[in-house]
Design a protein around this motif. Structure first.
Motif, PDB file in Angstrom:
ATOM      1  N   UNK A  76      87.068 158.325 -82.059  1.00  0.00           N
ATOM      2  CA  UNK A  76      85.610 158.429 -81.917  1.00  0.00           C
ATOM      3  C   UNK A  76      85.063 159.828 -82.159  1.00  0.00           C
ATOM      4  N   UNK A  77      85.958 160.854 -82.235  1.00  0.00           N
ATOM      5  CA  UNK A  77      85.501 162.249 -82.127  1.00  0.00           C
ATOM      6  C   UNK A  77      84.574 162.683 -83.252  1.00  0.00           C
ATOM      7  N   UNK A  78      84.956 162.401 -84.513  1.00  0.00           N
ATOM      8  CA  UNK A  78      84.103 162.831 -85.633  1.00  0.00           C
ATOM      9  C   UNK A  78      82.778 162.075 -85.634  1.00  0.00           C
ATOM     10  N   UNK A 137      93.042 163.375 -74.398  1.00  0.00           N
ATOM     11  CA  UNK A 137      91.840 163.929 -73.774  1.00  0.00           C
ATOM     12  C   UNK A 137      92.029 164.062 -72.260  1.00  0.00           C
ATOM     13  N   UNK A 138      92.534 162.989 -71.630  1.00  0.00           N
ATOM     14  CA  UNK A 138      92.751 162.993 -70.179  1.00  0.00           C
ATOM     15  C   UNK A 138      93.778 164.045 -69.762  1.00  0.00           C
ATOM     16  N   UNK A 139      94.844 164.194 -70.560  1.00  0.00           N
ATOM     17  CA  UNK A 139      95.890 165.177 -70.244  1.00  0.00           C
ATOM     18  C   UNK A 139      95.346 166.598 -70.286  1.00  0.00           C
ATOM     19  N   UNK A 140      94.558 166.900 -71.335  1.00  0.00           N
ATOM     20  CA  UNK A 140      93.986 168.242 -71.467  1.00  0.00           C
ATOM     21  C   UNK A 140      93.027 168.519 -70.312  1.00  0.00           C
ATOM     22  N   UNK A 141      92.201 167.521 -69.997  1.00  0.00           N
ATOM     23  CA  UNK A 141      91.225 167.703 -68.915  1.00  0.00           C
ATOM     24  C   UNK A 141      91.928 167.884 -67.566  1.00  0.00           C
ATOM     25  N   UNK A 142      93.005 167.144 -67.357  1.00  0.00           N
ATOM     26  CA  UNK A 142      93.743 167.226 -66.099  1.00  0.00           C
ATOM     27  C   UNK A 142      94.396 168.594 -65.923  1.00  0.00           C
ATOM     28  N   UNK A 143      94.941 169.153 -67.031  1.00  0.00           N
ATOM     29  CA  UNK A 143      95.650 170.425 -66.969  1.00  0.00           C
ATOM     30  C   UNK A 143      94.717 171.634 -67.032  1.00  0.00           C
ATOM     31  N   UNK A 144      93.677 171.560 -67.874  1.00  0.00           N
ATOM     32  CA  UNK A 144      92.859 172.740 -68.154  1.00  0.00           C
ATOM     33  C   UNK A 144      91.379 172.578 -67.818  1.00  0.00           C
ATOM     34  N   UNK A 167      89.382 166.643 -82.409  1.00  0.00           N
ATOM     35  CA  UNK A 167      89.759 166.348 -83.796  1.00  0.00           C
ATOM     36  C   UNK A 167      90.960 167.187 -84.207  1.00  0.00           C
ATOM     37  N   UNK A 168      90.936 168.472 -83.851  1.00  0.00           N
ATOM     38  CA  UNK A 168      92.031 169.368 -84.204  1.00  0.00           C
ATOM     39  C   UNK A 168      93.318 168.956 -83.505  1.00  0.00           C
ATOM     40  N   UNK A 169      93.211 168.545 -82.237  1.00  0.00           N
ATOM     41  CA  UNK A 169      94.380 168.051 -81.501  1.00  0.00           C
ATOM     42  C   UNK A 169      94.977 166.849 -82.226  1.00  0.00           C
ATOM     43  N   UNK A 170      94.130 165.931 -82.643  1.00  0.00           N
ATOM     44  CA  UNK A 170      94.594 164.733 -83.339  1.00  0.00           C
ATOM     45  C   UNK A 170      95.331 165.086 -84.634  1.00  0.00           C
ATOM     46  N   UNK A 171      94.805 166.062 -85.368  1.00  0.00           N
ATOM     47  CA  UNK A 171      95.345 166.402 -86.679  1.00  0.00           C
ATOM     48  C   UNK A 171      96.606 167.261 -86.576  1.00  0.00           C
ATOM     49  N   UNK A 172      96.685 168.132 -85.576  1.00  0.00           N
ATOM     50  CA  UNK A 172      97.750 169.133 -85.542  1.00  0.00           C
ATOM     51  C   UNK A 172      98.880 168.856 -84.555  1.00  0.00           C
ATOM     52  N   UNK A 173      98.684 167.964 -83.600  1.00  0.00           N
ATOM     53  CA  UNK A 173      99.741 167.771 -82.606  1.00  0.00           C
ATOM     54  C   UNK A 173     100.979 167.159 -83.244  1.00  0.00           C
ATOM     55  N   UNK A 174     102.130 167.615 -82.800  1.00  0.00           N
ATOM     56  CA  UNK A 174     103.396 167.118 -83.312  1.00  0.00           C
ATOM     57  C   UNK A 174     103.656 165.720 -82.766  1.00  0.00           C
ATOM     58  N   UNK A 175     104.397 164.954 -83.507  1.00  0.00           N
ATOM     59  CA  UNK A 175     104.743 163.625 -83.026  1.00  0.00           C
ATOM     60  C   UNK A 175     105.650 163.743 -81.806  1.00  0.00           C
ATOM     61  N   UNK A 176     105.565 162.755 -80.923  1.00  0.00           N
ATOM     62  CA  UNK A 176     106.428 162.762 -79.758  1.00  0.00           C
ATOM     63  C   UNK A 176     107.887 162.747 -80.191  1.00  0.00           C
ATOM     64  N   UNK A 215      92.386 159.066 -76.223  1.00  0.00           N
ATOM     65  CA  UNK A 215      91.889 159.157 -74.855  1.00  0.00           C
ATOM     66  C   UNK A 215      92.955 159.674 -73.892  1.00  0.00           C
ATOM     67  N   UNK A 216      94.220 159.330 -74.140  1.00  0.00           N
ATOM     68  CA  UNK A 216      95.303 159.840 -73.298  1.00  0.00           C
ATOM     69  C   UNK A 216      95.444 161.346 -73.459  1.00  0.00           C
TER      70      UNK A 216
END
Length: 307
Positions: free
Chosen positions: A71-73, A153-160, A129-138, A150-151
């Motif tokens: 949904x971000x863009x 997003x929730x992780x970033x919000x919970x930590x930072x 958007x940048x997180x989606x594009x640049x994060x490494x695969x699990x 959304x997961x």
């Protein structure tokens, strides 16, 4: 010669709707694919344009080029377009009111509109958007599940907290104020040159193709600020690099990139960025006039216009 009276056009709902609609159309067509390639190159500065395109393709084929669109863009596009037309038109009027020229007023309107975009709507959207594009695969561990948007997003919000979601917003603000200040300013200069070349008077209107050409020139030249974009991507990137300092500032990120990739590293992704700048400016400046006429026929009111 009688000086033309400066009149302020009314702010209308159709003006807000038009800005949102134009940005949604822009990002859903070529906008997001160019954004994905540009961000991939900025985050992986050893990759060429072709290598970046292949990497994006490997993440899901054609759909890989639309990573982060929903949904971000879409959220970002539907809000930032409205903010840009609303705020920049008001700011341009205020600059003209105190006697500034059309060129200076256009730059001023673009700068104020760009800053408003960044802090009101774009901070968390560009981050996600940048997180989606640049994060490494699990890690390829049996049973590991790829996280959804959304997961993450929730992780970033919970930590930072909210600061983590808006990480890099200052760089976004610098990018947007220079982006739209340059785009509106260079587009105005290009329009003046086209008028002189075609023998038109200052008050004459440009044709559709002339307007698009001026917008393309303005959008392409606005890519001079690509180092700011690379810094923004680095601040928001989730690429794994144990050598990268945590909690990078704008200056700290610029130093980190320069130390590891040199001056050329600050210009990674400039080619798709030029394409993106041209495409965005054609939509918001060139196609804007055509869309305004269509909206006026439907609603009976003419949206505020910058050009």
């Amino acid at each position: 010669m009688t000086q033309q009276k400066l009149e302020k056009k009314p702010i209308s709902f159709s003006n807000i709707l038009l800005g949102a609609g134009l940005n949604l159309a822009e990002v859903t067509t070529l906008g997001q694919p160019l954004e994905v390639i540009k961000t991939t190159m900025a985050a992986n500065r050893s990759l060429s344009l072709l290598q970046s395109a292949k990497l994006v393709w490997s993440r899901g084929g054609l759909f890989g080029f639309y990573q982060g669109l929903i949904p971000w863009a879409w959220i970002e596009a539907s809000t930032k377009g409205a903010v840009l037309l609303f705020v920049s038109a008001e700011a341009e009027y205020q600059f003209k009111k105190v006697g500034a020229s059309n060129f200076v007023s256009g730059i001023g309107g673009g700068i104020v509109g760009g800053v408003a975009q960044a802090y009101l709507t774009m901070g968390f959207c560009t981050c996600m958007k940048t997180v989606e594009i640049t994060r490494s695969k699990q890690a390829a561990v049996e049973g590991a599940v790829q996280q959804t948007s959304l997961q993450v997003f929730k992780d970033i919000y919970k930590k930072e907290g909210i600061k983590g979601i808006n990480k890099g917003v200052n760089a976004v603000a610098i990018r947007q104020m220079t982006n739209w200040g340059s785009r509106f300013g260079f587009s105005r200069l290009a329009e003046d040159l086209i008028k002189k070349a075609t023998g038109k008077k200052e008050d004459d209107k440009l044709g559709a193709l002339e307007k698009i050409a001026a917008s393309a020139i303005g959008g392409g030249l606005s890519a001079w600020n690509q180092p700011i974009e690379v810094v923004r991507v680095e601040m928001q990137s989730k690429t794994n690099d144990p050598n990268r300092p945590k909690n990078l500032s704008v200056v700290g990120a610029a130093k980190y990139i320069y130390q590891h990739n040199g001056l050329s590293g600050l210009y990674r992704g400039v080619a798709p960025r030029i394409g993106l700048g041209i495409w965005q400016t054609i939509f918001m400046v060139g196609f804007g006039d055509m869309a305004r006429q269509a909206v006026a026929k439907l609603t009976g009111e003419t949206p505020v216009a910058k050009h």
